[in-house]
Motif scaffolding. Structure first.
Motif, PDB file in Angstrom:
ATOM      1  N   UNK A  11       0.681  -1.216   0.010  1.00 42.23           N
ATOM      2  CA  UNK A  11       0.139  -0.020  -0.104  1.00 42.23           C
ATOM      3  C   UNK A  11       0.799   1.142  -0.135  1.00 42.23           C
ATOM      4  N   UNK A  12       2.090   1.254  -0.255  1.00 38.70           N
ATOM      5  CA  UNK A  12       3.028   2.383  -0.132  1.00 38.70           C
ATOM      6  C   UNK A  12       3.462   3.036  -1.536  1.00 38.70           C
ATOM      7  N   UNK A  13       2.792   2.263  -2.521  1.00 41.35           N
ATOM      8  CA  UNK A  13       2.937   2.833  -4.017  1.00 41.35           C
ATOM      9  C   UNK A  13       2.493   4.010  -4.256  1.00 41.35           C
ATOM     10  N   UNK A  14       2.810   4.402  -5.391  1.00 40.00           N
ATOM     11  CA  UNK A  14       2.150   5.841  -5.974  1.00 40.00           C
ATOM     12  C   UNK A  14       0.962   5.775  -6.479  1.00 40.00           C
ATOM     13  N   UNK A  15       0.118   6.387  -6.057  1.00 37.03           N
ATOM     14  CA  UNK A  15      -1.543   6.723  -6.537  1.00 37.03           C
ATOM     15  C   UNK A  15      -1.727   7.977  -7.362  1.00 37.03           C
ATOM     16  N   UNK A  16      -2.583   7.763  -8.521  1.00 36.94           N
ATOM     17  CA  UNK A  16      -3.134   8.804  -9.406  1.00 36.94           C
ATOM     18  C   UNK A  16      -4.592   9.030  -8.811  1.00 36.94           C
ATOM     19  N   UNK A  17      -4.930  10.198  -8.240  1.00 33.63           N
ATOM     20  CA  UNK A  17      -6.252  10.315  -7.842  1.00 33.63           C
ATOM     21  C   UNK A  17      -7.126  11.493  -8.910  1.00 33.63           C
ATOM     22  N   UNK A  18      -8.209  11.205  -8.994  1.00 33.81           N
ATOM     23  CA  UNK A  18      -8.901  12.153  -9.710  1.00 33.81           C
ATOM     24  C   UNK A  18      -9.461  13.584  -8.751  1.00 33.81           C
ATOM     25  N   UNK A  19     -10.120  14.444  -9.458  1.00 28.98           N
ATOM     26  CA  UNK A  19     -10.669  15.710  -8.557  1.00 28.98           C
ATOM     27  C   UNK A  19     -11.227  15.668  -7.464  1.00 28.98           C
ATOM     28  N   UNK A  20     -11.973  14.273  -7.343  1.00 25.09           N
ATOM     29  CA  UNK A  20     -12.789  14.068  -6.307  1.00 25.09           C
ATOM     30  C   UNK A  20     -12.106  13.368  -5.122  1.00 25.09           C
ATOM     31  N   UNK A  21     -10.746  13.125  -5.284  1.00 26.55           N
ATOM     32  CA  UNK A  21      -9.902  12.728  -4.181  1.00 26.55           C
ATOM     33  C   UNK A  21      -9.934  10.885  -4.302  1.00 26.55           C
ATOM     34  N   UNK A  22     -10.642  10.499  -5.150  1.00 27.54           N
ATOM     35  CA  UNK A  22     -10.607   9.077  -5.577  1.00 27.54           C
ATOM     36  C   UNK A  22      -9.610   8.406  -6.105  1.00 27.54           C
TER      37      UNK A  22
END
Length: 287
Positions: free
Chosen positions: A144-155
């Motif tokens: 769970x420590x990898x990189x995330x790409x979120x949308x404008x809603x924070x998801x």
């Protein structure tokens, strides 16, 4: 809060379920150490209020086993006495279930890899005969420590795995079932281990679902920007497909205050087809 001096048996979320007394412990001390009243500690263990404790006594910190009001179904416990699964009974309530097993709503949702216990008005969790998970499987501490790409809603729309990630760890972190992850990512290995550096999609996205079968545009990072409605589309399903939790805010009207500018089919909870709507709060479509 006082600290406990004796051994503690905790569940997969770190909740203390049992405590073994040491010399000098009193019921009041133990109760306060674990955020309970002395009366509750006595009730859970069949003790007389105020009775002295004997060193080496294993005390329950959750209700005694067996049905209670709001949680009358059957539970399964592991060798340590930790509740691991439960079958919902017809008169159950969420409050009764979480109280009986010493969990929070958030932990119950995480154990079942879903967004929250209130989805579908609570029907998902309170369906009689449904088997609920009460614990999560062990996962690697690096998960769970990898990189995330979120949308404008924070998801989180995409996640890049690291060593230690698995279908379970992704499911608990992002509240997605194993079947959903495999459906959204056909190339994902069905085994628990996922190679580091794998980009995992966490929304249906390109996968068309009932109520959201239209086409969409996305930016260079793959974040959905706009969507064109087709017959049968609904707000709820479009939001689910693209992780857009508030379509109305992304499609605010220029005049008229609240609501959204787009059209819904008469007398139905469906979009009128052929409309291009925004999926991005930062790039709203206003009309």
């Amino acid at each position: 809060m006082l600290s406990a001096r004796g051994p503690v048996v905790s569940d997969s979320f770190g909740n203390a379920d049992y405590y073994t007394t040491v010399a000098g412990d009193t019921a009041d001390m133990v109760a306060r150490a674990f955020g309970l009243s002395e009366a509750k500690l006595a009730e859970f263990n069949g003790l007389q209020p105020g009775a002295p404790l004997t060193s080496g006594t294993k005390l329950r910190l959750i209700p005694a086993p067996g049905p209670i009001t709001g949680a009358k179904g059957t539970a399964v416990f592991d060798a340590k006495g930790i509740p691991i699964s439960y079958v919902v009974a017809p008169t159950d309530t969420l409050g009764g279930i979480t109280y009986r097993f010493g969990l929070t709503d958030e932990q119950l949702a995480e154990a079942n890899k879903t967004s929250d216990v209130g989805e579908r008005g609570g029907v998902y969790f309170l369906l009689a005969g449904k088997h609920l998970r009460l614990q999560k499987d062990p996962v690697d501490s690096k998960a769970g420590t990898g990189a995330s790409v979120n949308n404008s809603f924070g998801r989180t729309i995409f996640y890049t795995t690291v060593d230690g990630d698995s279908l379970d760890s992704l499911g608990y972190t992002f509240r997605r079932s194993t079947s959903q992850l495999l459906q959204y990512n056909p190339s994902l290995p069905a085994g628990k281990h996922i190679p580091a550096g794998t980009r995992v999609r966490l929304i249906p996205g390109e996968l068309k679902i009932d109520g959201a079968r239209g086409s969409f545009t996305a930016d260079a990072a793959g974040i959905p920007l706009t969507y064109t409605t087709v017959p049968g589309d609904t707000e709820r399903q479009v939001e689910f497909r693209f992780g857009a939790t508030d379509l109305r805010s992304a499609n605010r009207p220029l005049t008229g205050g609240a609501g959204a500018w787009y059209d819904l089919a008469p007398s139905r909870d469906e979009f009128a087809p052929g409309q291009t709507i925004s999926l991005d709060l930062n790039r709203p479509i206003n009309k």
